[in-house]
Design a protein around this motif. Sequence first.
Motif, mmCIF file in Angstrom:
data_model
loop_
_atom_site.group_PDB
_atom_site.id
_atom_site.type_symbol
_atom_site.label_atom_id
_atom_site.label_comp_id
_atom_site.label_asym_id
_atom_site.label_seq_id
_atom_site.Cartn_x
_atom_site.Cartn_y
_atom_site.Cartn_z
ATOM 1 N N MET A 1 -6.245 -37.657 17.744
ATOM 2 C CA MET A 1 -4.780 -37.683 17.661
ATOM 3 C C MET A 1 -4.343 -38.893 16.843
ATOM 4 S SD MET A 1 -3.023 -35.253 19.118
ATOM 5 C CE MET A 1 -1.470 -36.052 19.516
ATOM 6 N N PRO A 2 -3.384 -38.709 15.927
ATOM 7 C CA PRO A 2 -2.825 -39.853 15.218
ATOM 8 C C PRO A 2 -2.156 -40.789 16.215
ATOM 9 C CG PRO A 2 -2.168 -37.771 14.192
ATOM 10 C CD PRO A 2 -2.793 -37.445 15.497
ATOM 11 N N ARG A 3 -2.113 -42.071 15.864
ATOM 12 C CA ARG A 3 -1.583 -43.043 16.810
ATOM 13 C C ARG A 3 -0.077 -43.234 16.659
ATOM 14 N NH1 ARG A 3 -6.165 -47.883 17.080
ATOM 15 N NH2 ARG A 3 -7.867 -46.559 17.833
ATOM 16 N N SER A 4 0.435 -43.246 15.461
ATOM 17 C CA SER A 4 1.850 -43.526 15.285
ATOM 18 C C SER A 4 2.690 -42.290 15.589
ATOM 19 C CB SER A 4 2.120 -43.983 13.856
ATOM 20 O OG SER A 4 2.016 -42.900 12.946
ATOM 21 N N PRO A 5 3.916 -42.483 16.080
ATOM 22 C CA PRO A 5 4.804 -41.336 16.341
ATOM 23 C C PRO A 5 5.057 -40.507 15.091
ATOM 24 C CG PRO A 5 5.658 -43.326 17.379
ATOM 25 C CD PRO A 5 4.529 -43.769 16.504
ATOM 26 N N GLU A 6 5.167 -41.164 13.952
ATOM 27 C CA GLU A 6 5.413 -40.431 12.706
ATOM 28 C C GLU A 6 4.239 -39.521 12.360
ATOM 29 O OE1 GLU A 6 5.644 -43.681 13.102
ATOM 30 O OE2 GLU A 6 7.811 -44.067 12.933
ATOM 31 N N GLN A 8 2.019 -38.321 14.478
ATOM 32 C CA GLN A 8 1.950 -37.257 15.464
ATOM 33 C C GLN A 8 2.951 -36.151 15.148
ATOM 34 O OE1 GLN A 8 2.174 -38.715 19.506
ATOM 35 N NE2 GLN A 8 0.725 -40.379 19.102
ATOM 36 N N GLN A 9 4.150 -36.542 14.708
ATOM 37 C CA GLN A 9 5.150 -35.550 14.333
ATOM 38 C C GLN A 9 4.692 -34.764 13.116
ATOM 39 O OE1 GLN A 9 8.078 -34.664 15.973
ATOM 40 N NE2 GLN A 9 7.861 -32.963 14.528
ATOM 41 N N ARG A 10 4.076 -35.437 12.147
ATOM 42 C CA ARG A 10 3.574 -34.739 10.967
ATOM 43 C C ARG A 10 2.489 -33.731 11.363
ATOM 44 N NH1 ARG A 10 3.546 -35.437 5.475
ATOM 45 N NH2 ARG A 10 5.702 -36.053 5.893
ATOM 46 N N GLN A 11 1.638 -34.129 12.285
ATOM 47 C CA GLN A 11 0.590 -33.222 12.756
ATOM 48 C C GLN A 11 1.193 -31.991 13.424
ATOM 49 O OE1 GLN A 11 -1.939 -34.315 16.165
ATOM 50 N NE2 GLN A 11 -3.695 -34.016 14.808
ATOM 51 N N ARG A 12 2.224 -32.198 14.245
ATOM 52 C CA ARG A 12 2.889 -31.064 14.894
ATOM 53 C C ARG A 12 3.544 -30.154 13.853
ATOM 54 N NH1 ARG A 12 4.047 -35.066 18.936
ATOM 55 N NH2 ARG A 12 6.015 -35.600 17.903
ATOM 56 N N ASP A 13 4.141 -30.757 12.846
ATOM 57 C CA ASP A 13 4.774 -29.953 11.789
ATOM 58 C C ASP A 13 3.749 -29.083 11.080
ATOM 59 O OD1 ASP A 13 7.183 -31.116 12.415
ATOM 60 O OD2 ASP A 13 7.136 -32.573 10.767
ATOM 61 N N ILE A 14 2.593 -29.660 10.776
ATOM 62 C CA ILE A 14 1.530 -28.899 10.113
ATOM 63 C C ILE A 14 1.088 -27.733 10.992
ATOM 64 C CG2 ILE A 14 -0.853 -28.986 9.269
ATOM 65 C CD1 ILE A 14 -0.331 -31.944 8.543
ATOM 66 N N LEU A 15 0.949 -27.981 12.297
ATOM 67 C CA LEU A 15 0.520 -26.928 13.222
ATOM 68 C C LEU A 15 1.501 -25.760 13.230
ATOM 69 C CD1 LEU A 15 -0.870 -28.832 16.338
ATOM 70 C CD2 LEU A 15 -2.119 -27.257 14.859
ATOM 71 N N HIS A 16 2.782 -26.053 13.301
ATOM 72 C CA HIS A 16 3.774 -24.979 13.346
ATOM 73 C C HIS A 16 3.834 -24.223 12.020
ATOM 74 C CE1 HIS A 16 5.448 -25.599 17.336
ATOM 75 N NE2 HIS A 16 5.394 -26.908 17.124
ATOM 76 N N ILE A 17 3.674 -24.925 10.914
ATOM 77 C CA ILE A 17 3.639 -24.259 9.607
ATOM 78 C C ILE A 17 2.386 -23.377 9.514
ATOM 79 C CG2 ILE A 17 3.313 -24.665 7.132
ATOM 80 C CD1 ILE A 17 5.103 -27.170 7.504
ATOM 81 N N ALA A 18 1.257 -23.901 9.971
ATOM 82 C CA ALA A 18 0.024 -23.121 9.955
ATOM 83 C C ALA A 18 0.144 -21.893 10.856
ATOM 84 C CB ALA A 18 -1.156 -23.991 10.394
#
Length: 212
Positions: A1-6, A8-18
Amino acid sequence: MPRSPEAQQRQRDILHIAMDTFAARGYNNASLAEIADRAGLTQAGVLHYFRSKALLLTSVLELRDQSDIEQLGPDRPHGLDFLRHLVDTALRNAEREGIVRLYAVLSAESVTDDHPAQEYFRDRYDGLRSFVTDALREACELSDEDTPRAENAANAVIAVMDGLQVQWLLAPGAVDMAASTDLVVTSLLAALAPHRFGPDGRARQAGEGRTK
């Protein structure tokens, strides 16, 4: 998991786009380039968060499961309560088209050779088959000798729910997934335990002041 909130949000965005991309195109036809472009990243940028396309798919499926777990609650219901949960799930699915499409597309695609989600769906069906079988046995008070009948009924429930999803995706106005699921479950309960759920059983329970 990424450590910074930013991050983590980018990771979530990628997941929803995927998730949207896999649902629309399937795993094999979806490309990292398209996912990266929609996320405003390079392919290397996506791979910074997910080491491979297969890992991205696995993460998408875990996200889908997390949604189901949150709706199920902290404790899995049993017996009739679990069967009612299946009907409730069909009702909720009518409000989350993206997840339903993802499941329908990837589950069908997973039967192809070397598909990265094949083991996931095999394990998922094994687990769901066991849960539904146990629920039917508990609700109908079946003996061990009747387990094969309960397993066959469980396979029928799962097949109906999956088939209804495909029909609903193609013609949502013509299919009521919850009503159809409820009808099938009710019919199977009556077939497995007519003394409890058939007409005579219901009449007897009503006469004794109890409800199903």
